[in-house]
Write a protein that holds these residues in place. Structure first.
Motif, PDB file in Angstrom:
ATOM      1  N   ALA A  12     -17.929 -43.565   9.914  1.00  0.00           N
ATOM      2  CA  ALA A  12     -16.699 -44.337  10.580  1.00  0.00           C
ATOM      3  C   ALA A  12     -15.591 -44.645   9.762  1.00  0.00           C
ATOM      4  O   ALA A  12     -14.700 -45.264  10.341  1.00  0.00           O
ATOM      5  N   PHE A  13     -15.839 -44.557   8.546  1.00  0.00           N
ATOM      6  CA  PHE A  13     -14.490 -44.702   7.546  1.00  0.00           C
ATOM      7  C   PHE A  13     -13.056 -44.181   7.984  1.00  0.00           C
ATOM      8  O   PHE A  13     -12.180 -44.814   7.938  1.00  0.00           O
ATOM      9  N   PRO A  14     -12.933 -42.889   8.328  1.00  0.00           N
ATOM     10  CA  PRO A  14     -11.629 -42.529   8.795  1.00  0.00           C
ATOM     11  C   PRO A  14     -11.228 -43.218  10.047  1.00  0.00           C
ATOM     12  O   PRO A  14     -10.064 -43.250  10.244  1.00  0.00           O
ATOM     13  N   GLY A  15     -11.913 -43.875  10.867  1.00  0.00           N
ATOM     14  CA  GLY A  15     -11.535 -44.538  12.055  1.00  0.00           C
ATOM     15  C   GLY A  15     -10.918 -45.799  11.691  1.00  0.00           C
ATOM     16  O   GLY A  15     -10.182 -46.575  11.976  1.00  0.00           O
ATOM     17  N   LEU A  16     -11.610 -46.435  10.531  1.00  0.00           N
ATOM     18  CA  LEU A  16     -11.067 -47.659   9.732  1.00  0.00           C
ATOM     19  C   LEU A  16      -9.653 -47.506   9.316  1.00  0.00           C
ATOM     20  O   LEU A  16      -8.899 -48.200   9.514  1.00  0.00           O
ATOM     21  N   VAL A  17      -9.441 -46.119   8.538  1.00  0.00           N
ATOM     22  CA  VAL A  17      -8.225 -45.961   7.809  1.00  0.00           C
ATOM     23  C   VAL A  17      -7.530 -45.470   9.096  1.00  0.00           C
ATOM     24  O   VAL A  17      -6.031 -46.176   8.730  1.00  0.00           O
ATOM     25  N   ALA A  18      -7.642 -45.125   9.953  1.00  0.00           N
ATOM     26  CA  ALA A  18      -6.673 -44.694  11.172  1.00  0.00           C
ATOM     27  C   ALA A  18      -6.338 -46.236  11.771  1.00  0.00           C
ATOM     28  O   ALA A  18      -5.144 -46.215  12.105  1.00  0.00           O
ATOM     29  N   GLY A  19      -7.096 -46.954  12.257  1.00  0.00           N
ATOM     30  CA  GLY A  19      -6.832 -48.308  12.492  1.00  0.00           C
ATOM     31  C   GLY A  19      -5.885 -49.198  11.350  1.00  0.00           C
ATOM     32  O   GLY A  19      -5.002 -49.819  11.776  1.00  0.00           O
ATOM     33  N   ALA A  20      -6.340 -48.919  10.237  1.00  0.00           N
ATOM     34  CA  ALA A  20      -5.541 -49.889   9.114  1.00  0.00           C
ATOM     35  C   ALA A  20      -4.159 -49.261   9.227  1.00  0.00           C
ATOM     36  O   ALA A  20      -3.130 -49.871   8.803  1.00  0.00           O
TER      37      ALA A  20
END
Length: 313
Positions: free
Chosen positions: A237-245
């Motif tokens: 899920a980390f890519p989604g967190l970075v995308a939201g960031a």
């Protein structure tokens, strides 16, 4: 009327152009792309280059006029203690808002991705998107009233007998202030309300791509729920967190309305740009300050691309 009397359609200019475009698809595609590319090049990239050019000018200290001779004098002013403090303060604020929005958004997005179905999921999307449907200024001024010393939050804390806790928090250095409406705490709360939906949706999309079989396999191999979260769910899920960031960080970095209405007297980047190009009339310094978030986001997006964040957009 007989078929013999029917005339063949005229081979006009438009028909010949149509035949050429049908035969040459590349030319047809080029003609379709030219107008938006020209608009992007002239309006967007052109304004950025004009901004960059202005940042290399300087202000004459005696006459107050713009000296249109290329130099790095204005960029040197950014390294002064007061201006550097503004940049550090803004980046720190954006990082805090991004981190807190990720902490808030992850459990909400996880529930929506793993458990919500049917009408519940539809209600989830409505609940997340509904704050985005109302006016930006209305929301900010509403929070200004909520956070005021005589506002709802202070009233609830007093009714619960926790007024002392609120006063203790407001007495803290940096975080506190005369009231929540003129403090960094209040400003962070408003930013979280405004930008958290932009964190929830990419994280939820990334979590839906995590195969349930991997989570089950992790449990079958003896991993605890905490280990499954750290070793399986969070990395995927980390890519989604970075995308939201990307959204939360950039939106906070460039905002000037929220700090103008809610927050302490200390300036951040957006306010400085607004003040320098308006009240002070120092266009070169305003342009130099505007280049700072562009450079910061360029570095941020480069790192985000390497982390695969664009795959979660």
């Amino acid at each position: 009327m007989s078929l013999a009397t029917l005339q063949a359609p005229r081979d006009g200019l438009l028909r010949r152009i149509s035949d050429v475009l049908v035969a040459r698809r590349g030319l047809y595609l080029l003609l379709l792309l030219v107008p938006p590319l020209l608009w992007l090049g002239v309006v967007y990239l052109g304004s950025l280059f004009a901004l960059l050019a202005q940042s290399f000018f300087s202000i004459d200290e005696f006459s107050g006029t713009i000296v249109r001779e290329p130099s790095l004098k204005t960029y040197g002013e950014l390294l002064s203690p007061s201006n550097l403090d503004i940049i550090i303060r803004t980046v720190s604020l954006s990082a805090v808002v991004t981190l807190l929005s990720a902490v808030i958004a992850f459990p909400i997005a996880y529930y929506a991705a793993r458990y919500a179905r049917g009408r519940v999921k539809a209600l989830f999307y409505i609940a997340v998107m509904m704050p985005l449907w109302s006016s930006y200024l209305v929301k900010v001024y509403a929070w200004k009233l909520l956070l005021a010393k005589e506002g709802v939050i202070g009233w609830i804390m007093a009714k619960l007998g926790l007024a002392w806790l609120l006063e203790a928090w407001l007495s803290l250095p940096i975080l506190g202030g005369p009231s929540l409406s003129v403090s960094y705490t209040g400003m962070v709360l408003v930013f979280l309300y405004l930008w958290t939906p932009f964190m929830i949706l990419p994280v939820q999309a990334a979590l839906e791509r995590v195969p349930g079989s991997l989570i089950e396999a992790s449990g079958d191999l003896g991993a605890s729920p905490g280990q499954t979260f750290r070793k399986v769910i969070l990395p995927l899920a980390f890519p989604g967190l970075v995308a939201g960031a990307i959204f939360t960080f950039s939106l906070t970095l460039g905002d000037y309305i929220v700090p103008q209405i809610v927050g302490p007297s200390s300036l951040i980047l957006g306010q400085v740009v607004y003040t320098q190009q308006g009240t002070a009339g120092n266009i070169p310094l305003a342009a130099a300050f505007s280049v700072v978030p562009v450079l910061i986001m360029g570095i941020f997006l480069t790192v985000a691309k390497r982390l695969g964040a664009f795959d979660a957009l």
